[in-house]
Design a protein around this motif. Structure first.
Motif, PDB file in Angstrom:
ATOM      1  N   ILE A  25      46.562  48.608  39.451  1.00  0.00           N
ATOM      2  CA  ILE A  25      47.913  48.676  40.016  1.00  0.00           C
ATOM      3  C   ILE A  25      47.859  48.473  41.530  1.00  0.00           C
ATOM      4  CG2 ILE A  25      49.872  50.221  40.469  1.00  0.00           C
ATOM      5  CD1 ILE A  25      49.337  51.370  37.634  1.00  0.00           C
ATOM      6  N   VAL A  26      46.862  49.070  42.171  1.00  0.00           N
ATOM      7  CA  VAL A  26      46.699  48.915  43.618  1.00  0.00           C
ATOM      8  C   VAL A  26      46.388  47.460  43.955  1.00  0.00           C
ATOM      9  CG1 VAL A  26      45.310  49.562  45.620  1.00  0.00           C
ATOM     10  CG2 VAL A  26      46.014  51.307  43.964  1.00  0.00           C
ATOM     11  N   VAL A  27      45.549  46.827  43.150  1.00  0.00           N
ATOM     12  CA  VAL A  27      45.230  45.412  43.370  1.00  0.00           C
ATOM     13  C   VAL A  27      46.521  44.594  43.310  1.00  0.00           C
ATOM     14  CG1 VAL A  27      43.973  43.410  42.481  1.00  0.00           C
ATOM     15  CG2 VAL A  27      42.876  45.660  42.508  1.00  0.00           C
ATOM     16  N   GLY A  28      47.385  44.898  42.356  1.00  0.00           N
ATOM     17  CA  GLY A  28      48.664  44.203  42.254  1.00  0.00           C
ATOM     18  C   GLY A  28      49.579  44.454  43.433  1.00  0.00           C
ATOM     19  N   LEU A  29      49.539  45.658  43.983  1.00  0.00           N
ATOM     20  CA  LEU A  29      50.384  45.991  45.132  1.00  0.00           C
ATOM     21  C   LEU A  29      49.977  45.233  46.388  1.00  0.00           C
ATOM     22  CD1 LEU A  29      50.715  49.876  44.883  1.00  0.00           C
ATOM     23  CD2 LEU A  29      52.503  48.177  44.488  1.00  0.00           C
ATOM     24  N   LEU A  30      48.705  44.932  46.510  1.00  0.00           N
ATOM     25  CA  LEU A  30      48.200  44.301  47.734  1.00  0.00           C
ATOM     26  C   LEU A  30      48.891  42.979  48.056  1.00  0.00           C
ATOM     27  CD1 LEU A  30      44.402  45.088  47.371  1.00  0.00           C
ATOM     28  CD2 LEU A  30      45.961  46.013  49.101  1.00  0.00           C
ATOM     29  N   LYS A  31      49.408  42.298  47.043  1.00  0.00           N
ATOM     30  CA  LYS A  31      50.064  41.012  47.302  1.00  0.00           C
ATOM     31  C   LYS A  31      51.341  41.160  48.132  1.00  0.00           C
ATOM     32  CE  LYS A  31      52.599  40.906  42.945  1.00  0.00           C
ATOM     33  NZ  LYS A  31      52.691  40.256  41.649  1.00  0.00           N
ATOM     34  N   TYR A  32      51.900  42.357  48.154  1.00  0.00           N
ATOM     35  CA  TYR A  32      53.127  42.594  48.928  1.00  0.00           C
ATOM     36  C   TYR A  32      52.839  42.913  50.391  1.00  0.00           C
ATOM     37  CZ  TYR A  32      55.233  42.863  44.321  1.00  0.00           C
ATOM     38  OH  TYR A  32      55.646  42.581  43.047  1.00  0.00           O
ATOM     39  N   PHE A  33      51.577  43.140  50.738  1.00  0.00           N
ATOM     40  CA  PHE A  33      51.217  43.578  52.084  1.00  0.00           C
ATOM     41  C   PHE A  33      50.817  42.380  52.941  1.00  0.00           C
ATOM     42  CE2 PHE A  33      49.722  47.570  49.649  1.00  0.00           C
ATOM     43  CZ  PHE A  33      51.030  47.957  49.457  1.00  0.00           C
ATOM     44  N   ASP A  34      51.800  41.543  53.229  1.00  0.00           N
ATOM     45  CA  ASP A  34      51.559  40.295  53.949  1.00  0.00           C
ATOM     46  C   ASP A  34      52.078  40.320  55.385  1.00  0.00           C
ATOM     47  OD1 ASP A  34      54.279  40.284  53.503  1.00  0.00           O
ATOM     48  OD2 ASP A  34      54.255  38.536  52.181  1.00  0.00           O
ATOM     49  N   GLY A  35      52.619  41.470  55.803  1.00  0.00           N
ATOM     50  CA  GLY A  35      53.160  41.576  57.152  1.00  0.00           C
ATOM     51  C   GLY A  35      54.552  41.002  57.298  1.00  0.00           C
ATOM     52  N   LYS A  36      55.114  40.489  56.220  1.00  0.00           N
ATOM     53  CA  LYS A  36      56.459  39.909  56.261  1.00  0.00           C
ATOM     54  C   LYS A  36      57.505  40.878  55.718  1.00  0.00           C
ATOM     55  CE  LYS A  36      54.634  35.271  55.730  1.00  0.00           C
ATOM     56  NZ  LYS A  36      54.507  34.117  54.863  1.00  0.00           N
ATOM     57  N   ARG A  37      57.093  41.737  54.806  1.00  0.00           N
ATOM     58  CA  ARG A  37      58.022  42.687  54.176  1.00  0.00           C
ATOM     59  C   ARG A  37      57.860  44.065  54.810  1.00  0.00           C
ATOM     60  NH1 ARG A  37      55.388  40.012  49.828  1.00  0.00           N
ATOM     61  NH2 ARG A  37      56.776  38.688  48.636  1.00  0.00           N
ATOM     62  N   THR A  38      58.993  44.712  55.033  1.00  0.00           N
ATOM     63  CA  THR A  38      58.930  46.082  55.537  1.00  0.00           C
ATOM     64  C   THR A  38      58.629  47.031  54.381  1.00  0.00           C
ATOM     65  OG1 THR A  38      61.272  46.525  55.150  1.00  0.00           O
ATOM     66  CG2 THR A  38      60.653  45.616  57.330  1.00  0.00           C
ATOM     67  N   TYR A  39      58.261  48.220  54.753  1.00  0.00           N
ATOM     68  CA  TYR A  39      58.042  49.291  53.773  1.00  0.00           C
ATOM     69  C   TYR A  39      59.259  49.425  52.854  1.00  0.00           C
ATOM     70  CZ  TYR A  39      58.087  54.202  52.285  1.00  0.00           C
ATOM     71  OH  TYR A  39      58.206  55.360  51.564  1.00  0.00           O
TER      72      TYR A  39
ATOM     73  N   LYS B 148      58.151  49.812  59.292  1.00  0.00           N
ATOM     74  CA  LYS B 148      56.869  49.148  59.533  1.00  0.00           C
ATOM     75  C   LYS B 148      56.550  48.170  58.409  1.00  0.00           C
ATOM     76  CE  LYS B 148      54.932  53.060  62.038  1.00  0.00           C
ATOM     77  NZ  LYS B 148      53.829  54.028  62.078  1.00  0.00           N
ATOM     78  N   LYS B 149      55.634  47.252  58.725  1.00  0.00           N
ATOM     79  CA  LYS B 149      55.217  46.233  57.762  1.00  0.00           C
ATOM     80  C   LYS B 149      53.714  46.363  57.516  1.00  0.00           C
ATOM     81  CE  LYS B 149      58.717  43.006  59.379  1.00  0.00           C
ATOM     82  NZ  LYS B 149      58.960  41.694  59.981  1.00  0.00           N
ATOM     83  N   PRO B 150      53.314  46.572  56.262  1.00  0.00           N
ATOM     84  CA  PRO B 150      51.879  46.654  55.977  1.00  0.00           C
ATOM     85  C   PRO B 150      51.254  45.259  55.896  1.00  0.00           C
ATOM     86  CG  PRO B 150      53.117  47.002  53.972  1.00  0.00           C
ATOM     87  CD  PRO B 150      54.119  46.842  55.077  1.00  0.00           C
ATOM     88  N   VAL B 151      50.027  45.176  56.401  1.00  0.00           N
ATOM     89  CA  VAL B 151      49.274  43.927  56.387  1.00  0.00           C
ATOM     90  C   VAL B 151      47.901  44.212  55.782  1.00  0.00           C
ATOM     91  CG1 VAL B 151      48.299  42.061  57.778  1.00  0.00           C
ATOM     92  CG2 VAL B 151      50.394  43.204  58.518  1.00  0.00           C
ATOM     93  N   LYS B 152      47.545  43.403  54.801  1.00  0.00           N
ATOM     94  CA  LYS B 152      46.230  43.534  54.181  1.00  0.00           C
ATOM     95  C   LYS B 152      45.152  43.165  55.198  1.00  0.00           C
ATOM     96  CE  LYS B 152      45.608  40.628  50.946  1.00  0.00           C
ATOM     97  NZ  LYS B 152      45.556  39.852  49.719  1.00  0.00           N
ATOM     98  N   ASN B 153      44.111  43.967  55.283  1.00  0.00           N
ATOM     99  CA  ASN B 153      42.989  43.705  56.181  1.00  0.00           C
ATOM    100  C   ASN B 153      42.360  42.361  55.815  1.00  0.00           C
ATOM    101  OD1 ASN B 153      40.435  43.641  57.452  1.00  0.00           O
ATOM    102  ND2 ASN B 153      40.252  45.866  57.372  1.00  0.00           N
ATOM    103  N   LYS B 154      42.163  41.509  56.801  1.00  0.00           N
ATOM    104  CA  LYS B 154      41.603  40.178  56.535  1.00  0.00           C
ATOM    105  C   LYS B 154      40.179  40.252  56.000  1.00  0.00           C
ATOM    106  CE  LYS B 154      40.101  39.315  61.297  1.00  0.00           C
ATOM    107  NZ  LYS B 154      38.693  39.541  61.041  1.00  0.00           N
ATOM    108  N   ASP B 155      39.494  41.359  56.237  1.00  0.00           N
ATOM    109  CA  ASP B 155      38.126  41.526  55.750  1.00  0.00           C
ATOM    110  C   ASP B 155      38.054  42.164  54.364  1.00  0.00           C
ATOM    111  OD1 ASP B 155      36.978  40.447  58.086  1.00  0.00           O
ATOM    112  OD2 ASP B 155      37.156  42.385  59.106  1.00  0.00           O
ATOM    113  N   LEU B 156      39.194  42.496  53.797  1.00  0.00           N
ATOM    114  CA  LEU B 156      39.215  43.139  52.482  1.00  0.00           C
ATOM    115  C   LEU B 156      38.755  42.160  51.404  1.00  0.00           C
ATOM    116  CD1 LEU B 156      39.973  45.566  50.678  1.00  0.00           C
ATOM    117  CD2 LEU B 156      42.271  44.575  50.531  1.00  0.00           C
ATOM    118  N   ARG B 157      37.802  42.585  50.631  1.00  0.00           N
ATOM    119  CA  ARG B 157      37.294  41.793  49.508  1.00  0.00           C
ATOM    120  C   ARG B 157      37.485  42.598  48.234  1.00  0.00           C
ATOM    121  NH1 ARG B 157      37.871  38.799  52.973  1.00  0.00           N
ATOM    122  NH2 ARG B 157      36.343  37.643  54.143  1.00  0.00           N
TER     123      ARG B 157
END
Length: 89
Positions: A37-51, A5-14
């Protein structure tokens, strides 16, 4: 659990940086303090990369084996999913 699966950051996330602390919301009613650390991880959750690709990247960046970081990352991903910060495709 997340294989293939591929994680995608919620578009409403602020993300809010206030006095060197990070806070996040998706509905502007509930505010959660989040680790940098979690804030840094969010950049990888673009729906293009798999888990698996994300685990590989994080293993390379940290110098840990994939099997060492998977339990930690899985817990973070589970919590982010429950809080609706990320979705899966």
């Amino acid at each position: 659990m997340f294989e293939g699966k591929k994680p995608v950051k919620n578009k409403d996330l602020r993300i809010i940086n206030y006095l060197n602390s990070y806070y996040a919301t998706v509905d502007r009613e509930h505010l959660y303090q989040v680790d940098p650390i979690v804030v840094g991880l969010l950049k990888y959750f673009d729906g293009k990369r798999t888990y698996e690709e994300i685990i590989e990247i994080l293993a390379e960046k940290t110098g840990f084996e994939k099997e060492q970081i998977k339990p930690v990352i899985d817990q973070i991903l589970k919590e982010l999913t429950e809080m609706k910060f990320i979705f899966w495709i």
